[in-house]
Enzyme design. Structure first.
Site, mmCIF file in Angstrom:
data_model
loop_
_atom_site.group_PDB
_atom_site.id
_atom_site.type_symbol
_atom_site.label_atom_id
_atom_site.label_comp_id
_atom_site.label_asym_id
_atom_site.label_seq_id
_atom_site.Cartn_x
_atom_site.Cartn_y
_atom_site.Cartn_z
ATOM 1 N N CYS A 167 27.728 19.154 32.436
ATOM 2 C CA CYS A 167 28.942 18.588 32.328
ATOM 3 C C CYS A 167 29.313 17.246 33.304
ATOM 4 O O CYS A 167 28.945 17.469 34.325
ATOM 5 C CB CYS A 167 30.064 19.662 32.457
ATOM 6 N N THR A 185 39.210 15.424 26.273
ATOM 7 C CA THR A 185 38.224 16.410 25.773
ATOM 8 C C THR A 185 38.540 17.567 25.206
ATOM 9 O O THR A 185 37.906 18.149 24.133
ATOM 10 C CB THR A 185 37.053 16.423 26.581
ATOM 11 N N ASN A 188 40.401 11.088 29.588
ATOM 12 C CA ASN A 188 41.481 11.798 30.538
ATOM 13 C C ASN A 188 41.607 13.197 30.612
ATOM 14 O O ASN A 188 42.233 14.085 29.825
ATOM 15 C CB ASN A 188 43.032 11.368 29.590
ATOM 16 N N SER A 189 40.574 13.549 31.335
ATOM 17 C CA SER A 189 39.965 14.845 31.406
ATOM 18 C C SER A 189 40.994 15.983 31.956
ATOM 19 O O SER A 189 41.488 15.713 32.921
ATOM 20 C CB SER A 189 38.652 14.937 32.216
ATOM 21 N N PRO A 190 40.878 17.176 31.561
ATOM 22 C CA PRO A 190 41.578 18.266 32.052
ATOM 23 C C PRO A 190 40.837 18.835 33.114
ATOM 24 O O PRO A 190 41.469 19.567 33.955
ATOM 25 C CB PRO A 190 41.400 19.314 30.854
#
Length: 532
Positions: free
Chosen positions: A221, A450, A380-382
């Site tokens: 990841c 995502t 715009n990642s968590p």
């Protein structure tokens, strides 16, 4: 073609087939055709590729025309997202779908939940694309089916005005089908494997494929440690493979999103092939962390490269991986992006460790010195702590301005104690405008999250379980769920209709006429929501 023209065309087709087709009603057949505007995944890929190309041109003309998407891990989730978009905004323009390899690994693998390391079945990727578009086709059929029933009622009542309005609405119907950016990870193998999987994804409907420059069998990841990148030529082979797949299947406008993980990846599995100073392989190798070697001190098992007449030994780890020099990540990212665009990629994806417009924009400025219209897809990642990151950004900006920050502890800014402060309010405003600002200042054409529906599913289920199994009992479902569905006009409150019951009734009538046994009669409990 208008709906009435479709009926006329169908009537001519049926009439030309002779008496054997006499039982086929032309209007019913036309309705079924209109309800399935995109019979195949390739039809979808061609249509949505055109949308994305037009949107990319619009962004080049004005960065305010950026686009957005949310990641969806099931066809139903994607369907409900697009239904909601149409309901709230009247159009799906600029609003896409994202298919996350992370969510496939975590939620759709037959092995059970897996980390985002390309261990899930590669066929699960095109399977989910096909599933998503099956649900979106059904959303079209459901919505048009409702319009057809309204049209029949208007005709039966002799209401010419309403009949004309509904015919126009049917002709102008906007599909729920939208572009999907689909994650092929690192290609699940070599270039040939990438090509074969890309074909399956395109055939399922994908118009945009995102691929990353990690080693396929070492893939991690983008927000984990231990990432290993490949030399440029290895990555460019896979970009070419995807382009050939698009061309072969008749989707030459398909989009390739080249993702670089170099900013957070400090390792490589191989030394690049180089034939002369300054070629691409030499540029890659120049980033390796090397030590000059005294020929008298050579030890067993060492690997060497030559540069500027010197013999150098790249630092090799016990894992047999080579290490890049510290601080070279940004330079490697810029080179990755430029070479990808020069070799067939359309859009870039730079995986960063935080959402910082200055950092992203700085790299994009360097890329645009070579490729002026370079633009990004941005996660715009968590995985980012957005609240803490932006509160700290405001804290640092205010510190530079010389403001008194004695009431704030930078390390504790996530605390609820600060929620009502001026600093927190300013940070939230920066989060609110992040996408607009980054589109203008950092070359971001497409913003996506995502894993949002992974988190919303977990949060809503937690809240429901807490309330339903606690003191509220059945009220724990009715008050926060069903009552809100009714009041907010959520289509799923009529879950039989959403699952296709009315479509099935229409088909029964087409196939069986008066003998049709319909589910939507007076005893259907969904009638309790007729006014919802």
């Amino acid at each position: 073609m208008t709906y009435q023209n479709s009926i006329a065309q169908m009537r001519d087709t049926i009439g030309s087939k002779g008496a054997g087709w006499a039982a086929i009603d032309s209007e019913s057949a036309a309705r079924m055709a209109v309800q399935n505007r995109f019979p195949t995944g390739l039809d979808i890929a061609r249509y949505t590729a055109g949308i994305m190309r037009a949107d990319m041109d619009a962004y080049d003309a004005d960065p305010a025309n950026y686009t957005q998407s949310l990641g969806c891990w099931h066809g139903f989730i994607a369907q409900q997202k697009m239904i909601a978009i149409k309901k709230h905004f009247g159009s799906t323009k600029g609003k896409y779908l994202y298919l996350s390899g992370w969510m496939i690994a975590a939620l759709r693998s037959e092995f059970g939940p897996l980390p985002d390391q390309s261990m899930h079945e590669k066929t699960s990727v095109p399977d989910l694309i096909e599933e998503i578009y099956t649900f979106l086709r059904q959303a079209d059929a459901r919505e048009l089916g409702g319009l057809f029933r309204e049209l029949d009622a208007a005709k039966e009542a002799g209401d010419a005005v309403n009949t004309h309005r509904l015919l126009h609405k049917i002709d102008e119907h906007q599909t729920h089908i939208a572009p999907i950016i689909a994650d092929i990870d690192a290609g699940f193998g070599n270039a040939e494997a990438t090509y074969l999987l890309a074909k399956k994804m395109i055939e399922a409907g994908a118009c945009a494929i995102q691929i990353e420059n990690q080693v396929s069998d070492e893939k991690q990841c983008g927000h984990q440690d231990g990432k290993v990148t490949v030399p440029h030529e290895d990555f460019l082979q896979k970009i070419r493979a995807i382009r050939y797949a698009f061309i072969e299947l008749g989707v030459p406008d398909g989009i390739i999103v080249a993702r670089t993980d170099s900013l957070g990846a400090g390792l490589t599995k191989q030394i690049a092939y180089s034939t002369e100073t300054g070629d691409l392989g030499d540029q890659y190798n120049a980033f390796l962390d090397c030590e000059e070697v005294d020929p008298a001190g050579i030890t067993n098992g060492q690997v060497f490269i030559s540069r500027d007449g010197k013999l150098l030994a790249p630092k090799r780890l016990p894992s047999n991986l080579y290490q890049f020099r510290s601080g070279t990540g940004e330079d490697r990212c810029v080179l990755d992006c430029i070479t990808s665009l020069q070799n067939g990629a359309d859009l870039l994806w730079i995986e960063t460790e935080k959402p910082h417009i200055g950092q992203i924009g700085g790299m994009v400025d360097r890329i645009r010195e070579v490729i002026p219209n370079a633009k990004l897809v941005y996660n715009n990642s968590p995985s980012f702590n957005w609240t803490l990151n932006f509160r700290q950004q405001v804290f640092d900006a205010w510190t530079e301005e010389g403001r008194d920050l004695s009431e704030y502890d930078r390390a504790r800014l996530m605390s609820e104690d600060y929620d009502g402060t001026d600093l927190a309010i300013e940070a939230d405003e920066r989060i609110r405008t992040f996408q607009k600002d980054a589109a203008r200042e950092a070359g971001i054409f497409h913003h996506l999250i995502t894993l949002p529906t992974y988190h919303t599913a977990a949060l809503s289920t937690d809240n429901l379980a807490k309330r339903y199994f606690g003191e509220e009992g059945m009220l724990g479902y009715v008050k926060p769920v069903q009552r809100e569905e009714i009041r907010q006009g959520i289509a799923c409150v009529k879950h039989q209709n959403m699952a296709g019951s009315d479509i099935g009734d229409d088909h029964k009538e087409y196939f069986a006429g008066e003998a049709a046994l319909k589910a939507g009669g007076k005893d259907n409990t969904m009638n309790q929501f007729a006014a919802a």
